[in-house]
Write an enzyme that holds these catalytic residues in place. Structure first.
Site, PDB file in Angstrom:
ATOM      1  N   GLU A   2      71.427  54.076 -52.032  1.00  0.00           N
ATOM      2  CA  GLU A   2      70.838  54.933 -53.071  1.00  0.00           C
ATOM      3  C   GLU A   2      69.393  55.280 -52.692  1.00  0.00           C
ATOM      4  O   GLU A   2      68.589  54.377 -52.438  1.00  0.00           O
ATOM      5  CB  GLU A   2      70.889  54.192 -54.416  1.00  0.00           C
ATOM      6  CG  GLU A   2      72.332  53.971 -54.891  1.00  0.00           C
ATOM      7  CD  GLU A   2      72.515  52.764 -55.796  1.00  0.00           C
ATOM      8  OE1 GLU A   2      71.518  52.226 -56.308  1.00  0.00           O
ATOM      9  OE2 GLU A   2      73.674  52.350 -55.971  1.00  0.00           O
TER      10      GLU A   2
ATOM     11  N   LEU B 185      75.951  56.845 -56.700  1.00  0.00           N
ATOM     12  CA  LEU B 185      75.335  55.644 -57.266  1.00  0.00           C
ATOM     13  C   LEU B 185      76.412  54.614 -57.616  1.00  0.00           C
ATOM     14  O   LEU B 185      76.901  54.575 -58.750  1.00  0.00           O
ATOM     15  CB  LEU B 185      74.531  56.045 -58.512  1.00  0.00           C
ATOM     16  CG  LEU B 185      73.365  55.140 -58.911  1.00  0.00           C
ATOM     17  CD1 LEU B 185      72.553  55.791 -60.016  1.00  0.00           C
ATOM     18  CD2 LEU B 185      73.789  53.749 -59.304  1.00  0.00           C
TER      19      LEU B 185
ATOM     20  N   GLU C  94      77.479  50.636 -56.104  1.00  0.00           N
ATOM     21  CA  GLU C  94      77.355  49.599 -55.070  1.00  0.00           C
ATOM     22  C   GLU C  94      78.713  49.216 -54.475  1.00  0.00           C
ATOM     23  O   GLU C  94      78.817  48.878 -53.292  1.00  0.00           O
ATOM     24  CB  GLU C  94      76.668  48.351 -55.635  1.00  0.00           C
ATOM     25  CG  GLU C  94      75.173  48.523 -55.888  1.00  0.00           C
ATOM     26  CD  GLU C  94      74.853  49.371 -57.100  1.00  0.00           C
ATOM     27  OE1 GLU C  94      75.728  49.537 -57.974  1.00  0.00           O
ATOM     28  OE2 GLU C  94      73.726  49.903 -57.184  1.00  0.00           O
TER      29      GLU C  94
ATOM     30  N   GLN D 187      69.953  48.468 -53.512  1.00  0.00           N
ATOM     31  CA  GLN D 187      68.576  48.749 -53.927  1.00  0.00           C
ATOM     32  C   GLN D 187      67.873  47.529 -54.515  1.00  0.00           C
ATOM     33  O   GLN D 187      66.675  47.337 -54.292  1.00  0.00           O
ATOM     34  CB  GLN D 187      68.592  49.907 -54.927  1.00  0.00           C
ATOM     35  CG  GLN D 187      67.316  50.666 -55.007  1.00  0.00           C
ATOM     36  CD  GLN D 187      67.526  52.006 -55.709  1.00  0.00           C
ATOM     37  OE1 GLN D 187      67.821  52.052 -56.893  1.00  0.00           O
ATOM     38  NE2 GLN D 187      67.381  53.094 -54.966  1.00  0.00           N
TER      39      GLN D 187
ATOM     40  N   HIS E 223      64.527  43.862 -61.451  1.00  0.00           N
ATOM     41  CA  HIS E 223      63.778  44.139 -60.225  1.00  0.00           C
ATOM     42  C   HIS E 223      63.177  42.865 -59.655  1.00  0.00           C
ATOM     43  O   HIS E 223      62.414  42.910 -58.696  1.00  0.00           O
ATOM     44  CB  HIS E 223      62.712  45.202 -60.503  1.00  0.00           C
ATOM     45  CG  HIS E 223      63.318  46.438 -61.089  1.00  0.00           C
ATOM     46  ND1 HIS E 223      63.518  46.602 -62.439  1.00  0.00           N
ATOM     47  CD2 HIS E 223      63.840  47.538 -60.492  1.00  0.00           C
ATOM     48  CE1 HIS E 223      64.120  47.758 -62.660  1.00  0.00           C
ATOM     49  NE2 HIS E 223      64.325  48.341 -61.496  1.00  0.00           N
TER      50      HIS E 223
END
Ligand code: TPP
Ligand code: MG
Length: 755
Positions: free
Chosen positions: A445, A474, A476, A498, A547
């Site tokens: 991505e 998009l 995985e 990502q 994240h």
């Protein structure tokens, strides 16, 4: 349906449905009293209007009978512990048509009901024996040519049947990936192992077509075709109307797939060879010619239950069971043979008995062959490692002109640049990888024009073009499915995930699929890859859990996987070279876990000290698998850590020395899976105190593995402390620091050791 209106004879009410289907067939042939045409010649249509000729029919019928008798044999010999698997193909024997109409070089990813497909594909090469090969697999014999006795799988190296796991639908993304790879290989100048106009075949059941992993593959295939990009995959949905005990709503498969944009739908009757053949042929030819994803809806039925353990009589009415059994496609094949005048009753019955004899004889023979009896044999294909060849490959340098082209000029070669941070050195190492391996592909991505969310892949798209560096849709699961497809076709895929948090929804593509291929194929098939995953915490509270995910545990127990985690730029470059070499030489599935928070880190102790910048290692340098990096020589305290823990521990070591006067050694493990137990013990052996700094989670994290290695090495009596991430998701903002280890916590742990 008239069969169910009649009273059901007592014999038909028996519990053993395999026996009943067996007798049904023989009675059906014996009692047949229809009109027989004049015997057709070999090239004549088997029945008026059929696309199938007599010779073709005869071979397909034989393949169907082989499949049926393998099922019947398995039910009998299971009870005697000579066979270890009873999920059968009965009712699905029409899939032999798909095998006949495709080539043995069309890679096939098959449903578990593919006995007849296999028997038919075996005809494509001389001197092959479908019965013995299958019997060896049923018996879990070490001589099983598919898996070496590890599983009952449909698989064959010479026949391009890549063995599949029992996880339904998990093979669809890689079948799609293989189809894409067939086309892309040629475009990047990579020599394919199969003809350029091959197609990928992928079969599955009606219930499985609903699975997210299946839907993701249909969607990706359609997304590809919509952009006029080729994806020659033939999805074969073998619709028997049921999944174990749950019925598929009537007409659901047709309704769901008949009008899907960019997924071309064909229907064929898999219960009737004479009428189904032309329709299967149309689907196969369409897929091969147009290179478009094609959905073949093949009508089948399921007789003899889901598996030998499924006593349908306990949960279905006898009337319903008898009705299903009356639709046995072998009855229809026998009728075709008789109606067409091709075979007499006696010929059919003697072929039937002869096939039974061959299947039992093969099974008894297989049972006498050796089985796997040593753990080393079981595990042998799991994680092949030839250190010297890997080392040599990792040290091998790309042609100088290719490197210069990749970096722009001689003076721009990265080893001639001043020290830089992690993100830049990974970027340089990726450029080098592309220069060294023309078959490298990098995708994921946002990786292309934008260069990834952290610019780690910046410039690659420009330098190596669309065909080798590209954005995927998009998803995985698709990214990892593509990786397997490219690997199957001989390329070196470098997919990017990502964020670590988003690996988890697709992890089965590594855990269940990519990492298991060598095991289930007895190392005949490999799908080498380097999966780049950006992850771990310490983004100063920014981005919250998704994240800053620190679950390495999810990767730790995947058999055969290699996971490396660099903490600095030079290590990243030498590690990446080794990961690629492991993939190239030993076909390993490898993960490169990139600590996001260190991408841009330049300083270690003080702002502006530049001590976390490194030079780019000369291109012939590489890191050995399992080799850690040791900072300092002290033995008052030895700290085992990795990733963000390395700079933290180095800083803490200074404070600890000031407080306690201890000389500290900081050990960066660098390789997290497998852990190098010998190295850990060696480092622990002369340690007066031990500290483990693990930014992963407390439960089942890397730290547990380190402690186990130390204790099992006999060093468990040394005072030790562990500083680990808490068993929680990571919160946003400052609260993030409550969850993960800090410099202060490391110092505090040393204080506890001192106390
Ligand atoms: C992901 C996954 N979930 C559940 C199962 C258990 N399971 C095995 S076969 C099956 C039914 C599949 O039905 P269908 O796709 O229609 O194939 P059929 O057996 O009817 O040929 C289920 C639920 C599995 N193997 N994999
Ligand atoms: Mg089904």
């Amino acid at each position: 349906m008239s069969a169910i209106a009649k009273p059901i004879p007592a014999r038909m009410k028996g519990v053993n449905r395999a026996e009943i289907c067996d007798v049904n067939f023989q009675e059906f042939v014996r009692d047949w009293n229809g009109h027989a045409d004049q015997k057709p010649s070999a090239n004549e249509a088997i029945l008026d209007g059929s696309a199938l000729d007599a010779r073709g029919f005869r071979e397909l019928f034989e393949s169907q009978l082989i499949s049926r008798h393998l099922d019947l044999m398995a039910r009998v010999l299971r009870v005697q512990n000579k066979v270890f698997y009873t999920i059968g193909s009965s009712g699905h024997e029409g899939n032999a048509m798909v095998a006949r109409l495709t080539r043995h070089t069309d890679p096939a990813f098959l449903h578990y009901r593919s006995g007849a497909f296999m028997a038919e594909r075996f005809r494509k090469l001389p001197d092959m024996d479908p019965i013995m090969d299958s019997a060896l697999s049923f018996a879990a014999s070490k001589e099983d040519p598919a898996s070496g006795g590890r599983h009952k799988v449909w698989g064959s190296k010479p026949l391009w049947v890549l063995p599949q796991t029992s996880t339904i639908a998990s093979h669809l993304p890689k079948a799609f990936g293989t189809a894409v790879a067939i086309e892309q290989g040629r475009r990047i100048g990579c020599q394919l192992p199969i003809p350029d106009d091959s197609i990928a075949i992928c079969s599955f059941g009606d219930a499985s077509s609903n699975h997210a992993t299946a839907q993701t593959a249909f969607n990706a295939a359609a997304w590809t075709a919509y952009q006029k990009l080729p994806a020659p995959v033939l999805f074969v949905c073998e619709d028997n109307g049921i999944g174990i005990s749950v019925k598929t709503p009537t007409d659901w498969v047709a309704r769901n797939f008949r009008n899907r944009a960019d997924l071309d739908y064909f229907f064929a009757d898999g219960l009737d060879l004479a009428s189904g053949y032309g329709d299967v042929q149309a689907a196969v030819e369409h897929c091969r010619r147009t290179r478009r994803p094609t959905f073949l809806h093949l009508r089948t039925t399921r007789i003899m239950g889901h598996a030998g353990t499924d006593f349908e009589i306990e949960w279905r009415s006898i009337e319903e069971l008898c009705a299903v059994e009356a639709g046995d496609p072998l009855l229809r094949s026998a009728a075709i043979a008789l109606e067409s005048g091709l075979m007499s009753k006696d010929e059919i019955l003697s072929l039937y008995e002869d096939t039974r004899r061959r299947c039992f004889a093969a099974a008894e023979d297989a049972d006498r062959r050796p089985r796997l009896t040593a753990l080393e044999d079981v595990m042998a294909p799991l994680a092949p490692y030839t250190p010297s060849a890997v080392q040599a490959e990792a040290n091998r340098v790309a042609d100088a002109d290719k490197r210069i082209a990749a970096f722009g000029s001689d003076s721009k070669l990265p080893e001639k640049q001043p020290p830089r941070h992690l993100a830049i050195q990974i970027n340089n190492a990726l450029h080098d990888l592309f220069a060294k391996y023309p078959e490298t592909l990098l995708f994921g991505e946002d990786v292309a024009q934008k260069g990834g969310v952290y610019t780690v892949t910046r410039g690659l798209h420009k330098a190596f073009g669309n065909r080798r560096v590209f954005n995927t849709l998009l998803d995985e699961t698709v990214i990892l499915g593509l990786a397997q497809g490219y690997a199957n076709m001989g390329m070196l895929p470098v997919p990017e995930i990502q964020y670590l948090a988003y690996l988890h929804n697709a992890i089965d593509q590594i855990r269940g699929e990519a990492a298991s291929l060598q095991f289930f194929s007895n190392d005949q098939y490999r799908n080498p890859m380097v999966v780049r995953v950006a992850g771990l915490g310490y983004q100063r509270g920014f981005g919250g859990h998704f994240h800053n995910d620190n679950s390495i545990t999810a990767l730790r127990d995947i058999p055969g996987l290699v996971v490396g985690c660099p903490s600095r730029g030079d290590d990243a470059a030498t590690m990446l070279r080794t990961l690629a070499a492991l993939a190239k030489v030993d076909g390993r599935v490898t993960v490169f876990l990139e600590p996001i928070a260190l991408y841009m880190t330049k300083d270690l102790y003080e702002p502006g000290d530049g001590q976390w910048l490194t030079e780019y290692p000369a291109p012939d340098q590489a890191m050995t698998l399992g080799e850690g990096r040791v900072y300092g020589e002290g033995d008052d305290l030895v700290v085992f850590t990795y990733g963000n823990g390395v700079p933290m521990s180095l800083r803490a070591a200074r404070a600890i020395e000031r407080r306690h006067g201890w000389k500290t050694r900081v050990v960066d493990l660098r390789w997290l899976v497998p852990l190098n137990d010998a190295f850990i013990r060696e480092q622990a052996s002369n340690a007066k105190r031990i500290l483990i700094v693990d930014e992963g989670r407390r439960s089942a994290g890397v730290g547990e593995g380190v402690i186990t290695a130390i204790v099992e090495g006999g060093y468990g009596a040394r005072p030790f402390q562990r500083v680990v991430g808490a068993d929680t998701f990571t919160p946003l903002a400052g609260a993030a620091f409550l969850v993960i280890p800090s410099d202060d916590e490391i110092v505090a742990a040393a204080d506890r050791l001192a106390g």
